[in-house]
Design a protein around this motif. Sequence first.
Motif: not given
Length: 454
Positions: A64-84
Amino acid sequence: MSPPLCALLHCPAQLRVEGPGQPLTATVGQDVVLPCHLSPRKDARTLDVRWIRDDISETVHHYRNGEDLYGEQMWAYAGRTELSRDGLSAGSLDLRITALRPSDDGQYVCTVKDADDYGETIVDLDVTATGTDPHLSLGGYEAGGVRVLCRSAGWYPLPHLLWRDARGQHLPSVSQTHSQDQEGLFEIEGTVIVTRSVEGPLSCVVRSSRLQQERQFSLHIAAPFFHNAQPWMVALALVLVLLAVSIGLGVYLFRKKVAQSRELEEQAAELAWRRCLLPQNRVKVTLDPDTAHPLLVLSEDHRSVRREIKWQQVPSTPERFDIRCCVLGHEKFKEGRHWWEVEVEGEREEYSCWAVGVARASVKRKGEINMRPEGGIWAVQYDDGQLKSLTSPPTPLSLSPVPKRIWVCLDCTQGQVSFISAENGVEIFTFTAASFNGESMRPWFWLVSSSVQL
């Protein structure tokens, strides 16, 4: 197919979002990019972009608006996703998922919000894994024939197991079972009863249900193995068994020779890194701020780095990494032996994600990079409780507990990179015959949810 998320929420759909239009197929252990973009193309840097697992409606990645927000991210995807980030200004919302797992298989929803506008599209991801060659073994006599078992592991999704005779005709299975390991990969086992009427070799075929790939193994069962064998047939069977034993002994001796050769190579590699660890080869490594990704914050003495959630105001130069959260060391090494110590810290070990190693001075900085030797990087990575070497494909490493202090040993002359636990002196992994192409090498670090101290 389940209904789109927006239909359930009764929200307006004024933003048009498009996906690939067809399912994507990717292999376990590799990386995949899920395509998504606005149509018509427009700047998406100030929008709210959320990737969601359609079947459970949980967040895979939130921007959102220039920042990646990880507060609601599924634990299984932690550290494994990147938005181009490169394509955001042109309306591209592509999501990269690294180190695919069987559990990543399914539908993803790419959603976009801007004030009262909303849009979404569904992306289907088919995850696959091709297993091992089938292993055939003989059971006991049954129903006037011989029971033959076939087993193959490491498949996803569940494959098909078929039996064929020499003419290619299918034979009915007596039984077929399957199971899944902790990683979600399938093992399948089938049984068939072979009688005298089956001529020629018997084949077990294990076929992927998604890919046009299969594994096959054939076995010829001599007639003397059936119940009504004649004495001369038994004698022939005995000769065949002795011949098989002789061949097996030859194979054993050959494999033993290969194993001894490999052991000598490993001893030579160990001797090399032990020579590398001499006190006079130790170097003081500092981090190069001009190469640090904007989410990385360096200490004043450039001896430690941590990842933040806020984008740093730093100049966008050709030397700076812009997609992967990487940073290089100042020092460059082109010859000789050198080693340095790295200490990794994470607020919570289960979410810790990092990689350390060396990279060619010319390593790619912009866009997606290949964090393996093909991309000019030799490193080990810790992710989701698993330590692995970044070979092609990655090699899981059984080391418990995972060391927090690591010695990185670089032998430019021998083309060797070793990683040693500084806590007990145990070798973690060694890259041998590394191809540096005559270039200078630099310390390299990648952070997702940890900090590094030199």
